[in-house]
Design a protein around this motif. Structure first.
Motif, PDB file in Angstrom:
ATOM      1  N   ASN A   5     -10.759  -6.689   8.325  1.00 49.43           N
ATOM      2  CA  ASN A   5     -10.266  -6.115   7.071  1.00 49.43           C
ATOM      3  C   ASN A   5     -11.458  -6.031   6.122  1.00 49.43           C
ATOM      4  O   ASN A   5     -11.885  -7.039   5.564  1.00 49.43           O
ATOM      5  N   GLN A  62      -5.551  -0.506   5.445  1.00 50.70           N
ATOM      6  CA  GLN A  62      -5.348  -1.816   4.794  1.00 50.70           C
ATOM      7  C   GLN A  62      -4.012  -1.873   4.066  1.00 50.70           C
ATOM      8  O   GLN A  62      -3.532  -2.949   3.708  1.00 50.70           O
ATOM      9  N   ASP A  63      -3.459  -0.687   3.827  1.00 50.31           N
ATOM     10  CA  ASP A  63      -2.169  -0.591   3.160  1.00 50.31           C
ATOM     11  C   ASP A  63      -1.774   0.882   3.147  1.00 50.31           C
ATOM     12  O   ASP A  63      -2.619   1.752   3.334  1.00 50.31           O
ATOM     13  N   ASP A  65       1.470   3.770   1.430  1.00 51.79           N
ATOM     14  CA  ASP A  65       2.642   3.938   0.602  1.00 51.79           C
ATOM     15  C   ASP A  65       3.792   4.416   1.493  1.00 51.79           C
ATOM     16  O   ASP A  65       3.562   5.162   2.436  1.00 51.79           O
ATOM     17  N   ILE A  90       0.219  -4.651   6.126  1.00 54.45           N
ATOM     18  CA  ILE A  90       1.083  -4.644   4.940  1.00 54.45           C
ATOM     19  C   ILE A  90       1.229  -6.078   4.414  1.00 54.45           C
ATOM     20  O   ILE A  90       1.110  -7.043   5.167  1.00 54.45           O
ATOM     21  N   HIS A  92      -0.625  -7.825   2.345  1.00 53.76           N
ATOM     22  CA  HIS A  92      -1.792  -8.693   2.115  1.00 53.76           C
ATOM     23  C   HIS A  92      -1.652  -9.381   0.755  1.00 53.76           C
ATOM     24  O   HIS A  92      -1.163  -8.788  -0.202  1.00 53.76           O
ATOM     25  N   ARG A  95      -2.664  -7.451  -2.205  1.00 53.33           N
ATOM     26  CA  ARG A  95      -1.697  -6.422  -2.624  1.00 53.33           C
ATOM     27  C   ARG A  95      -0.547  -7.092  -3.404  1.00 53.33           C
ATOM     28  O   ARG A  95      -0.068  -6.575  -4.406  1.00 53.33           O
ATOM     29  N   GLU A 101       2.925  -6.242  -5.536  1.00 53.39           N
ATOM     30  CA  GLU A 101       3.879  -5.806  -4.521  1.00 53.39           C
ATOM     31  C   GLU A 101       4.826  -6.961  -4.177  1.00 53.39           C
ATOM     32  O   GLU A 101       4.373  -8.085  -3.962  1.00 53.39           O
ATOM     33  N   ILE A 106       7.484  -4.271   0.336  1.00 50.64           N
ATOM     34  CA  ILE A 106       6.837  -4.467   1.644  1.00 50.64           C
ATOM     35  C   ILE A 106       7.836  -4.151   2.768  1.00 50.64           C
ATOM     36  O   ILE A 106       7.489  -3.556   3.789  1.00 50.64           O
ATOM     37  N   LYS A 109       7.965  -0.460   3.258  1.00 46.72           N
ATOM     38  CA  LYS A 109       6.800   0.003   4.026  1.00 46.72           C
ATOM     39  C   LYS A 109       7.029  -0.232   5.520  1.00 46.72           C
ATOM     40  O   LYS A 109       6.779   0.639   6.347  1.00 46.72           O
TER      41      LYS A 109
END
Ligand code: PEP
Length: 247
Positions: A5, A62-63, A65, A90, A92, A95, A101, A106, A109
């Motif tokens: 990451n 890394q992420d 939407d 997702i 992290h 985040r 978040e 999450i 997602k």
């Protein structure tokens, strides 16, 4: 499975030396583990499948939407599928903390991925929760998002104690092992298809301490932040993982 990451780090120059250093150091053993890199998405153009040193590397985000449309700055799960990414991280803790978040988001997602690529769900307790002895309660709550969901075989959890991220501190390997068993049991009991997930450890993994974690029965690999920014160090961690025989 060993995942890099890179967070919000990197330059063109760094990426080219990374490819070279990784390619020189990594051992191409018979059974290669899954190795993935999640660079900042603006650099995806450099992650061509034609690049020889990257042949055996998966790449992911890394992420992402969960929706398309008027969401300035976002990259959606559908775009990730369109660009044939291999995995999505997702949940992290950065985040959760910086971008506020919560578990509901999450879960959206995870649902929007709909088992189309490997999901790597990060969970972990902070220092205060660890000190209070409520780690298992915190993890169980974060894992609530899998309740009743049919999960793909590739579904993966990364156990990342927030206090271990970037701090040089880590739990004891035997404690990590117990937590990983707990995570596997919770997901198995609560997912619709009783899936036993892979569980990676993340938090200050280096080429010096990786072996002590990888030897543990329920540690299926690592999510590596800081130490993944150097191609040669990351390759050493991959080599250590490839060399462990858990039979
Ligand atoms: C991370 O943030 O996912 C991580 C594991 O970071 P580090 O390895 O730098 O602790």
């Amino acid at each position: 499975m060993i995942i890099a990451n890179w967070k919000c780090n990197g330059t063109k120059k760094m990426i080219f030396s990374w490819f070279e250093d990784y390619g020189k150091e990594v051992n191409f053993v018979d059974v290669l583990p899954i190795v993935g890199v999640a660079p900042p998405s603006i650099y995806f153009g450099y992650f061509s499948r034609e690049n020889a040193s990257l042949k055996f590397i998966e790449w992911g985000l890394q992420d992402a939407d969960h929706l398309d449309g008027p969401r300035t700055g976002a990259i959606s799960v559908d775009m990730l599928i369109d660009m044939e990414c291999d995995f999505l991280i997702i949940g992290h803790s950065e985040r959760r903390e910086i971008f506020k978040e919560d578990n509901d988001l999450i879960k959206e997602k995870l649902k929007s991925l709909n088992n189309r690529v490997t999901a790597i769900l990060c969970i972990g307790e902070n220092k205060e929760e660890n000190n209070k002895g409520i780690t298992r309660d915190v993890l169980k709550e974060q894992l609530d998002i899998v309740n009743g969901l049919e999960l793909d075989q590739s579904f993966t959890v990364a156990y990342e104690p927030v206090w271990a991220i970037g701090s040089g501190l880590t739990p004891e390997p035997k404690d990590i092992n117990e937590i990983h068993k707990f995570i596997k049991d919770v997901v198995q009991s609560n997912s619709a298809n009783n899936l036993v997930p892979k569980v990676l450890y993340g938090g200050s993994v280096t080429d010096k301490n990786a072996e002590s974690f990888f030897k543990e029965e329920f540690v299926d690999g690592a999510l590596v932040g800081g130490a993944s920014l150097d191609g040669s160090t990351f390759a050493k961690i991959v080599n250590i993982f490839s060399g462990i025989d858990k039979k």
